[in-house]
Design a protein around this motif. Structure first.
Motif, PDB file in Angstrom:
ATOM      1  N   SER A  16      -9.166 -12.458   3.817  1.00 54.99           N
ATOM      2  CA  SER A  16      -8.438 -11.576   2.866  1.00 54.99           C
ATOM      3  C   SER A  16      -9.610 -11.070   2.100  1.00 54.99           C
ATOM      4  CB  SER A  16      -7.567 -12.245   2.049  1.00 54.99           C
ATOM      5  OG  SER A  16      -6.456 -13.099   2.662  1.00 54.99           O
ATOM      6  N   ALA A  17     -10.345 -11.719   1.499  1.00 54.62           N
ATOM      7  CA  ALA A  17     -11.669 -10.810   0.828  1.00 54.62           C
ATOM      8  C   ALA A  17     -12.387  -9.984   1.719  1.00 54.62           C
ATOM      9  CB  ALA A  17     -12.436 -12.016   0.427  1.00 54.62           C
ATOM     10  N   LEU A  18     -12.732 -10.204   2.805  1.00 48.94           N
ATOM     11  CA  LEU A  18     -13.336  -9.448   3.837  1.00 48.94           C
ATOM     12  C   LEU A  18     -12.516  -8.183   4.157  1.00 48.94           C
ATOM     13  CD1 LEU A  18     -15.238 -11.786   6.347  1.00 48.94           C
ATOM     14  CD2 LEU A  18     -16.219 -10.399   4.563  1.00 48.94           C
ATOM     15  N   LEU A  19     -11.225  -8.231   4.041  1.00 49.31           N
ATOM     16  CA  LEU A  19     -10.526  -7.000   4.280  1.00 49.31           C
ATOM     17  C   LEU A  19     -10.564  -6.102   2.987  1.00 49.31           C
ATOM     18  CD1 LEU A  19      -8.488  -5.054   5.629  1.00 49.31           C
ATOM     19  CD2 LEU A  19      -6.456  -6.531   4.611  1.00 49.31           C
ATOM     20  N   VAL A  20     -10.703  -6.835   1.786  1.00 48.23           N
ATOM     21  CA  VAL A  20     -10.702  -5.743   0.730  1.00 48.23           C
ATOM     22  C   VAL A  20     -12.280  -5.260   0.701  1.00 48.23           C
ATOM     23  CG1 VAL A  20     -11.335  -6.059  -1.713  1.00 48.23           C
ATOM     24  CG2 VAL A  20      -9.379  -7.306  -0.659  1.00 48.23           C
ATOM     25  N   SER A  21     -13.315  -6.140   1.207  1.00 47.71           N
ATOM     26  CA  SER A  21     -14.617  -5.419   1.433  1.00 47.71           C
ATOM     27  C   SER A  21     -14.577  -4.369   2.234  1.00 47.71           C
ATOM     28  CB  SER A  21     -15.651  -6.513   2.068  1.00 47.71           C
ATOM     29  OG  SER A  21     -15.683  -7.695   1.020  1.00 47.71           O
ATOM     30  N   GLN A  22     -13.886  -4.317   3.222  1.00 52.19           N
ATOM     31  CA  GLN A  22     -13.787  -3.509   4.297  1.00 52.19           C
ATOM     32  C   GLN A  22     -13.282  -2.210   4.009  1.00 52.19           C
ATOM     33  OE1 GLN A  22     -12.483  -5.268   8.049  1.00 52.19           O
ATOM     34  NE2 GLN A  22     -11.695  -3.319   9.043  1.00 52.19           N
ATOM     35  N   THR A  23     -12.111  -2.330   2.870  1.00 50.84           N
ATOM     36  CA  THR A  23     -11.073  -1.426   2.408  1.00 50.84           C
ATOM     37  C   THR A  23     -12.232  -0.569   1.530  1.00 50.84           C
ATOM     38  OG1 THR A  23      -9.291  -2.720   2.594  1.00 50.84           O
ATOM     39  CG2 THR A  23      -9.683  -0.705   0.965  1.00 50.84           C
ATOM     40  N   ASP A  41      -6.194   6.017  -3.776  1.00 54.00           N
ATOM     41  CA  ASP A  41      -5.264   5.024  -3.971  1.00 54.00           C
ATOM     42  C   ASP A  41      -4.240   5.023  -2.712  1.00 54.00           C
ATOM     43  OD1 ASP A  41      -3.806   3.068  -5.610  1.00 54.00           O
ATOM     44  OD2 ASP A  41      -2.372   4.366  -5.284  1.00 54.00           O
ATOM     45  N   GLU A  42      -3.846   6.268  -2.411  1.00 57.07           N
ATOM     46  CA  GLU A  42      -2.857   6.437  -1.101  1.00 57.07           C
ATOM     47  C   GLU A  42      -3.739   5.995   0.209  1.00 57.07           C
ATOM     48  OE1 GLU A  42      -1.884  10.407  -1.522  1.00 57.07           O
ATOM     49  OE2 GLU A  42      -0.296  10.094  -3.192  1.00 57.07           O
ATOM     50  N   PHE A  43      -4.984   6.444   0.360  1.00 57.12           N
ATOM     51  CA  PHE A  43      -5.861   6.003   1.373  1.00 57.12           C
ATOM     52  C   PHE A  43      -5.892   4.410   1.360  1.00 57.12           C
ATOM     53  CE2 PHE A  43     -10.040   4.762   3.085  1.00 57.12           C
ATOM     54  CZ  PHE A  43     -10.158   5.256   4.177  1.00 57.12           C
ATOM     55  N   ILE A  44      -6.092   3.904   0.210  1.00 61.27           N
ATOM     56  CA  ILE A  44      -6.433   2.303   0.126  1.00 61.27           C
ATOM     57  C   ILE A  44      -5.096   1.564   0.731  1.00 61.27           C
ATOM     58  CG2 ILE A  44      -6.468   0.466  -1.497  1.00 61.27           C
ATOM     59  CD1 ILE A  44      -8.475   2.222  -2.918  1.00 61.27           C
ATOM     60  N   ALA A  45      -3.730   2.183   0.188  1.00 72.14           N
ATOM     61  CA  ALA A  45      -2.590   1.521   0.825  1.00 72.14           C
ATOM     62  C   ALA A  45      -2.419   1.679   2.227  1.00 72.14           C
ATOM     63  CB  ALA A  45      -1.553   2.130   0.061  1.00 72.14           C
ATOM     64  N   GLN A  46      -2.701   2.627   2.588  1.00 74.11           N
ATOM     65  CA  GLN A  46      -2.519   2.941   4.222  1.00 74.11           C
ATOM     66  C   GLN A  46      -3.463   2.098   4.953  1.00 74.11           C
ATOM     67  OE1 GLN A  46      -3.049   7.254   4.789  1.00 74.11           O
ATOM     68  NE2 GLN A  46      -1.122   7.725   3.489  1.00 74.11           N
ATOM     69  N   TYR A  47      -4.652   2.157   4.546  1.00 74.52           N
ATOM     70  CA  TYR A  47      -5.773   1.185   5.060  1.00 74.52           C
ATOM     71  C   TYR A  47      -5.213  -0.309   5.350  1.00 74.52           C
ATOM     72  CZ  TYR A  47     -10.211  -0.184   6.945  1.00 74.52           C
ATOM     73  OH  TYR A  47     -11.222  -0.901   7.687  1.00 74.52           O
ATOM     74  N   ILE A  48      -4.786  -0.629   4.146  1.00 76.22           N
ATOM     75  CA  ILE A  48      -4.530  -2.229   4.015  1.00 76.22           C
ATOM     76  C   ILE A  48      -3.380  -2.399   4.780  1.00 76.22           C
ATOM     77  CG2 ILE A  48      -3.620  -3.925   2.519  1.00 76.22           C
ATOM     78  CD1 ILE A  48      -5.130  -2.371   0.242  1.00 76.22           C
ATOM     79  N   ARG A  49      -2.465  -1.557   4.636  1.00 74.93           N
ATOM     80  CA  ARG A  49      -1.238  -1.967   5.708  1.00 74.93           C
ATOM     81  C   ARG A  49      -1.301  -1.711   6.947  1.00 74.93           C
ATOM     82  NH1 ARG A  49       3.209  -2.438   2.217  1.00 74.93           N
ATOM     83  NH2 ARG A  49       2.970  -1.726   0.191  1.00 74.93           N
ATOM     84  N   SER A  50      -2.343  -1.149   7.584  1.00 75.99           N
ATOM     85  CA  SER A  50      -2.889  -0.892   8.992  1.00 75.99           C
ATOM     86  C   SER A  50      -3.218  -2.364   9.397  1.00 75.99           C
ATOM     87  CB  SER A  50      -3.791   0.261   9.176  1.00 75.99           C
ATOM     88  OG  SER A  50      -4.950  -0.354   8.649  1.00 75.99           O
ATOM     89  N   PHE A  51      -3.468  -3.158   8.509  1.00 69.64           N
ATOM     90  CA  PHE A  51      -3.803  -4.510   9.030  1.00 69.64           C
ATOM     91  C   PHE A  51      -2.740  -5.661   8.700  1.00 69.64           C
ATOM     92  CE2 PHE A  51      -7.709  -2.382   8.644  1.00 69.64           C
ATOM     93  CZ  PHE A  51      -8.651  -2.865   9.525  1.00 69.64           C
ATOM     94  N   ASN A  52      -1.379  -5.078   8.539  1.00 69.84           N
ATOM     95  CA  ASN A  52      -0.242  -5.914   8.417  1.00 69.84           C
ATOM     96  C   ASN A  52      -0.745  -6.729   7.066  1.00 69.84           C
ATOM     97  OD1 ASN A  52       1.070  -5.024  10.589  1.00 69.84           O
ATOM     98  ND2 ASN A  52      -0.172  -6.226  11.869  1.00 69.84           N
ATOM     99  N   GLY A  96      -7.049  -5.340  -4.318  1.00 64.72           N
ATOM    100  CA  GLY A  96      -6.458  -6.700  -3.946  1.00 64.72           C
ATOM    101  C   GLY A  96      -5.616  -6.601  -2.802  1.00 64.72           C
ATOM    102  N   VAL A  97      -5.577  -7.828  -1.889  1.00 63.19           N
ATOM    103  CA  VAL A  97      -4.780  -7.826  -0.792  1.00 63.19           C
ATOM    104  C   VAL A  97      -4.282  -9.095  -0.737  1.00 63.19           C
ATOM    105  CG1 VAL A  97      -6.298  -6.093   0.445  1.00 63.19           C
ATOM    106  CG2 VAL A  97      -6.209  -8.619   0.947  1.00 63.19           C
TER     107      VAL A  97
END
Length: 265
Positions: A16-23, A41-52, A96-97
């Motif tokens: 989870s932490a590394l997904l934040v780092s990647q984002t 903010d919209e970019f961040i949401a799309q990127y996080i959701r692309s990883f389910n 946060g994710v």
């Protein structure tokens, strides 16, 4: 109640932490003058959701955005908006994710274009203080040891204002768990650290005085004197001998170096 994590749970939290780092590293690639924080903010949401995964800030106690983006004198919890970033802005991006039921939560402060030397120093010292605190996040120490290390490096050595109203925290299947992790305090005091505790350590340091206020939106925290504020945050597991940093600034720093629109402090 403090929840000790098993090794298996810590590895889930690392993901989870590394997904934040990647984002944050992907955000660092597109940061530039003229971009809006709402677009980020919209970019961040799309990127996080692309990883389910799920942006954990959205609707948390009614928070209306996917991330906190705090510019210049905003300490934390800044609302993304349509204002375009300009040369000389400093931007703290806190993400946060929730991935597989576990939280990752950390932040990084970026500089857009050229910034004054004193602001460069504030960014450097705040980032250094984060690692000073992390060095103390080992089994057998106490929360006050982390807090003192951060305060000593920022306030006592450099005269900056250490925000009192906002603190770091435990992290796990909830975004905020015990214990609280302040950025000021006395060595040898507070909760005793035990292996398997996971902490979000996050110095919030003002160039001027420590005093802050919250805007009418109920979220945005600004410095009272209008001075710049810097925020860095890592997710850390307490271990014997040496803390285990679950998040990773390396890809963020690489993207920062490769983006000509960003100033590397």
């Amino acid at each position: 109640m403090i929840i000790i994590k098993t090794d298996e749970q810590v590895e889930l939290m690392r993901a989870s932490a590394l997904l934040v780092s990647q984002t944050l590293s992907e955000v660092a690639k597109i940061l530039r003058p003229g971009i809006t924080t709402l677009h980020l903010d919209e970019f961040i949401a799309q990127y996080i959701r692309s990883f389910n995964a799920v942006p954990s800030f959205l609707n948390y106690h009614g928070y209306p955005f996917n991330s906190c983006i705090s510019v210049n004198d905003v300490v934390v919890h800044g609302f993304p908006n349509k204002r375009e970033l300009v040369d000389g802005d400093i931007v703290s991006i806190d993400v946060g994710v929730i991935l597989n039921g576990w939280h990752g939560d950390h932040a990084y402060t970026f500089a857009i274009g050229e910034i004054p030397e004193d602001v460069q120093q504030l960014i450097r010292i705040t980032k250094e203080s984060l690692y000073k605190g992390i060095e103390k996040a080992v089994d057998g120490n106490r929360i006050g040891d982390i807090a003192y290390a951060i305060q000593e490096h920022t306030e006592k050595k450099h005269g900056y204002g250490v925000v009192r109203e906002l603190v770091g925290h435990g992290l796990g299947q909830s975004m905020h768990e015990d214990p609280q992790v302040p950025n000021y305090g006395k060595r040898g005091t507070g909760v005793k650290l035990k292996e398997g505790m996971v902490l979000a350590i996050e110095p919030m340091i003002n160039m001027g005085k420590k005093d802050v206020f919250t805007e009418k939106d109920g979220w945005t925290v600004r410095t009272k004197d209008g001075s710049p504020s810097v925020h860095f945050e890592h997710d850390v597991c307490v271990r014997k001998g040496k803390a285990d940093i679950l998040s990773n600034y390396a890809p963020i720093e690489e993207a920062e170096r490769n983006n000509p629109n960003l100033f590397v402090c």
